[in-house]
Scaffold this motif. Structure first.
Motif, mmCIF file in Angstrom:
data_model
loop_
_atom_site.group_PDB
_atom_site.id
_atom_site.type_symbol
_atom_site.label_atom_id
_atom_site.label_comp_id
_atom_site.label_asym_id
_atom_site.label_seq_id
_atom_site.Cartn_x
_atom_site.Cartn_y
_atom_site.Cartn_z
ATOM 1 N N HIS A 197 0.832 -1.213 0.000
ATOM 2 C CA HIS A 197 0.000 0.000 0.000
ATOM 3 C C HIS A 197 0.865 1.262 0.000
ATOM 4 C CE1 HIS A 197 -4.062 -1.574 0.269
ATOM 5 N NE2 HIS A 197 -3.682 -2.432 1.201
ATOM 6 N N GLN A 198 1.911 1.276 0.821
ATOM 7 C CA GLN A 198 2.762 2.467 0.907
ATOM 8 C C GLN A 198 3.481 2.741 -0.414
ATOM 9 O OE1 GLN A 198 4.914 1.425 4.769
ATOM 10 N NE2 GLN A 198 4.602 3.622 5.057
ATOM 11 N N THR A 199 4.077 1.708 -0.992
ATOM 12 C CA THR A 199 4.864 1.935 -2.205
ATOM 13 C C THR A 199 3.995 2.211 -3.428
ATOM 14 O OG1 THR A 199 5.049 -0.482 -2.453
ATOM 15 C CG2 THR A 199 6.899 0.675 -1.439
ATOM 16 N N ALA A 200 2.789 1.660 -3.458
ATOM 17 C CA ALA A 200 1.878 1.995 -4.560
ATOM 18 C C ALA A 200 1.561 3.491 -4.527
ATOM 19 C CB ALA A 200 0.588 1.178 -4.462
ATOM 20 N N GLU A 201 1.278 4.007 -3.333
ATOM 21 C CA GLU A 201 1.025 5.446 -3.179
ATOM 22 C C GLU A 201 2.273 6.259 -3.492
ATOM 23 O OE1 GLU A 201 -2.330 7.006 -1.679
ATOM 24 O OE2 GLU A 201 -2.402 5.405 -3.176
ATOM 25 N N ALA A 202 3.433 5.733 -3.091
ATOM 26 C CA ALA A 202 4.692 6.431 -3.355
ATOM 27 C C ALA A 202 4.931 6.588 -4.851
ATOM 28 C CB ALA A 202 5.853 5.674 -2.710
ATOM 29 N N LEU A 203 4.694 5.525 -5.618
ATOM 30 C CA LEU A 203 4.893 5.599 -7.062
ATOM 31 C C LEU A 203 3.942 6.608 -7.704
ATOM 32 C CD1 LEU A 203 5.449 1.825 -7.951
ATOM 33 C CD2 LEU A 203 7.168 3.643 -7.908
ATOM 34 N N LYS A 204 2.731 6.688 -7.193
ATOM 35 C CA LYS A 204 1.779 7.684 -7.712
ATOM 36 C C LYS A 204 2.307 9.103 -7.470
ATOM 37 C CE LYS A 204 -2.144 4.697 -6.482
ATOM 38 N NZ LYS A 204 -3.330 4.583 -5.592
ATOM 39 N N ILE A 205 2.792 9.350 -6.255
ATOM 40 C CA ILE A 205 3.293 10.683 -5.917
ATOM 41 C C ILE A 205 4.539 11.018 -6.731
ATOM 42 C CG2 ILE A 205 4.404 12.041 -4.077
ATOM 43 C CD1 ILE A 205 2.479 10.650 -2.107
ATOM 44 N N LEU A 206 5.469 10.083 -6.807
ATOM 45 C CA LEU A 206 6.743 10.337 -7.476
ATOM 46 C C LEU A 206 6.592 10.501 -8.986
ATOM 47 C CD1 LEU A 206 8.918 7.830 -5.428
ATOM 48 C CD2 LEU A 206 8.870 10.324 -5.198
ATOM 49 N N THR A 207 5.555 9.893 -9.563
ATOM 50 C CA THR A 207 5.281 10.076 -10.997
ATOM 51 C C THR A 207 4.225 11.158 -11.225
ATOM 52 O OG1 THR A 207 3.641 8.282 -10.985
ATOM 53 C CG2 THR A 207 5.918 7.708 -11.573
ATOM 54 N N GLU A 208 3.834 11.817 -10.135
ATOM 55 C CA GLU A 208 2.916 12.969 -10.159
ATOM 56 C C GLU A 208 1.535 12.618 -10.677
ATOM 57 O OE1 GLU A 208 4.958 16.240 -12.033
ATOM 58 O OE2 GLU A 208 6.733 15.995 -10.739
ATOM 59 N N ASN A 209 1.097 11.401 -10.336
ATOM 60 C CA ASN A 209 -0.281 10.981 -10.634
ATOM 61 C C ASN A 209 -1.166 11.287 -9.424
ATOM 62 O OD1 ASN A 209 -0.567 9.353 -13.333
ATOM 63 N ND2 ASN A 209 1.408 8.730 -12.467
ATOM 64 N N TRP A 210 -1.320 12.549 -9.130
ATOM 65 C CA TRP A 210 -2.012 12.984 -7.914
ATOM 66 C C TRP A 210 -3.466 12.537 -7.870
ATOM 67 C CZ3 TRP A 210 1.443 14.576 -4.566
ATOM 68 C CH2 TRP A 210 2.632 15.150 -5.027
ATOM 69 N N ALA A 211 -4.125 12.506 -9.007
ATOM 70 C CA ALA A 211 -5.546 12.146 -9.036
ATOM 71 C C ALA A 211 -5.779 10.685 -8.666
ATOM 72 C CB ALA A 211 -6.124 12.423 -10.425
ATOM 73 N N SER A 212 -4.737 9.858 -8.753
ATOM 74 C CA SER A 212 -4.883 8.434 -8.462
ATOM 75 C C SER A 212 -4.668 8.099 -6.993
ATOM 76 C CB SER A 212 -3.888 7.622 -9.310
ATOM 77 O OG SER A 212 -4.150 7.796 -10.685
ATOM 78 N N LEU A 213 -4.281 9.080 -6.181
ATOM 79 C CA LEU A 213 -4.000 8.819 -4.771
ATOM 80 C C LEU A 213 -5.252 8.366 -4.025
ATOM 81 C CD1 LEU A 213 -1.635 11.763 -3.768
ATOM 82 C CD2 LEU A 213 -1.031 9.348 -3.966
ATOM 83 N N ARG A 214 -5.058 7.468 -3.079
ATOM 84 C CA ARG A 214 -6.148 7.018 -2.214
ATOM 85 C C ARG A 214 -6.324 8.037 -1.094
ATOM 86 N NH1 ARG A 214 -3.786 2.857 -0.214
ATOM 87 N NH2 ARG A 214 -3.233 3.930 1.690
ATOM 88 N N ARG A 215 -7.486 8.569 -0.943
ATOM 89 C CA ARG A 215 -7.727 9.608 0.062
ATOM 90 C C ARG A 215 -8.139 9.033 1.416
ATOM 91 N NH1 ARG A 215 -7.891 14.721 -1.732
ATOM 92 N NH2 ARG A 215 -9.081 15.347 0.112
ATOM 93 N N GLU A 216 -8.430 7.754 1.447
ATOM 94 C CA GLU A 216 -8.901 7.150 2.694
ATOM 95 C C GLU A 216 -7.745 6.531 3.493
ATOM 96 O OE1 GLU A 216 -10.033 6.082 -0.279
ATOM 97 O OE2 GLU A 216 -12.031 6.978 -0.423
ATOM 98 N N LEU A 217 -7.991 6.402 4.781
ATOM 99 C CA LEU A 217 -7.116 5.627 5.652
ATOM 100 C C LEU A 217 -7.553 4.174 5.530
ATOM 101 C CD1 LEU A 217 -6.058 6.449 9.276
ATOM 102 C CD2 LEU A 217 -7.036 4.212 8.763
ATOM 103 N N ILE A 218 -6.600 3.281 5.273
ATOM 104 C CA ILE A 218 -6.938 1.868 5.102
ATOM 105 C C ILE A 218 -6.335 1.056 6.237
ATOM 106 C CG2 ILE A 218 -4.937 1.440 3.583
ATOM 107 C CD1 ILE A 218 -6.786 -0.601 2.101
#
Length: 337
Positions: A197-218
């Motif tokens: 979960h952490q690294t999937a979100e990290a890849l989104k941030i680092l590739t600047e795919n901000w719209a794909s970020l999960r906004r919820e706490l899991i």
């Protein structure tokens, strides 16, 4: 150029543009235990340009069950986790710059570590450091990803300053007590899921795919087959001292406790009042007159009666065999001055 990352580049969410972005990003990983080594390895294999790892501890036998990158030799020689992790990661991908720091994260050090960083990965085991991370992230506008594990339970939450509630919004101060890996144990599968979960979100941030970020706490329990997500947007506080309209970042101005009981380990950590570099050779020479001393390039060990004491170059000492801070201080002053 992208041959080793070809399968990642084929993924539409990353592509060549995203891979180029990854190679120009810098990630700070706080903690080199189970989550830290897992996060660092995936990010290094993904081709992130620079990884900085900070950890205060050394490898022990109990780490090997879940903390990838470490070996029995590391445990036998008490190699600092940050150093061992760097060696393994450099062998995995020589194109990634790896920095390793054997240090306890204080507010002052945290502000130094975040310079030039694009993302902070939380791989710590206590909320005092997490709140320092949170305040530094808010102050300097750096996204960070919270992760926590214990027993068969895991949790992850992505925090983007100015967009999502910060950790201080979610928690009133620092939680005291509660179950830890040292008191409740932990199984390896939960580590891998949180890392995923952490690294999937990290890849989104680092590739600047901000719209794909999960906004919820899991959160989830892999043993009880339970999982839940919580939308925390309504928990954001306009008067939050860390991220509100008039932030004061309180955890960057507070001094960390100099004496810290490490929960569940029958150990007390003691830090000197000011930052210093100790001459381990000289300390070892003095202690050898009093008992058995073992030493490597990073730390020394000394045994006195039922207590085992470990000193690092930065002056920190782990007093094993007691949870009594007063007793630990007495031993510290008696043997290390």
């Amino acid at each position: 150029m992208f041959e080793r990352y070809s399968r990642q580049v084929l993924f539409p969410g990353i592509g060549e543009e995203g891979q180029t972005l990854l190679q120009n990003k810098h990630v700070l990983v706080i903690g080199a235990g189970a989550l830290g080594t897992g996060n660092a390895e995936i990010l290094v294999r993904s081709g992130v340009g620079k990884i900085t790892i900070v950890d205060r501890d050394y490898v022990e036998w109990s780490n090997l069950q879940r903390q990838q990158l470490f070996t029995e030799k590391d445990a036998e020689n008490h190699i600092p986790k940050a150093v061992s992790a760097r060696e393994r990661l450099e062998a995995i991908n020589r194109d990634v710059t790896i920095e390793a720091h054997i240090a306890d994260v204080t507010p002052a050090e945290m502000e130094q570590f975040v310079s030039g960083v694009d993302l902070i990965m939380d791989a710590t085991d206590n909320f005092e450091i997490r709140m320092i991370i949170n305040d530094a992230a808010q102050k300097y506008g750096i996204p960070w990803i919270y992760g926590s594990i214990v027993a068969s339970y895991g949790i992850s939450y992505t925090i983007v300053p100015g967009t999502s509630p910060c950790l201080h919004c979610l928690m009133e101060g620092i939680p005291i007590g509660g179950l830890t890996c040292d008191t409740g144990g932990v199984i390896s599968p939960v580590v891998q899921i949180v890392v995923g979960h952490q690294t999937a979100e990290a890849l989104k941030i680092l590739t600047e795919n901000w719209a794909s970020l999960r906004r919820e706490l899991i959160s989830f329990d892999v043993w009880e087959n339970e999982q839940s997500t919580v939308n925390v947007d309504k928990l954001q506080k306009v008067d939050c001292p860390s991220c509100g309209k008039e932030p004061i970042h309180p955890f960057l101005s507070q001094s960390q406790t100099k004496t810290e009981v490490l929960c569940g380990r029958n150990t007390v950590q003691i830090r000197p009042a000011s930052k210093e570099t100790r001459d381990l050779e000289r300390v070892a020479a003095n202690l050898s007159k009093l008992g058995k001393v073992e030493q490597n390039s990073f730390l020394l060990q000394f045994k006195a009666n039922h207590n085992r004491m470990v000193m690092f170059k930065d002056g920190r000492v782990l007093i094993h065999g007691t949870n009594d801070a007063t007793e630990a201080k007495s031993l510290y002053h008696k043997f290390f001055g």
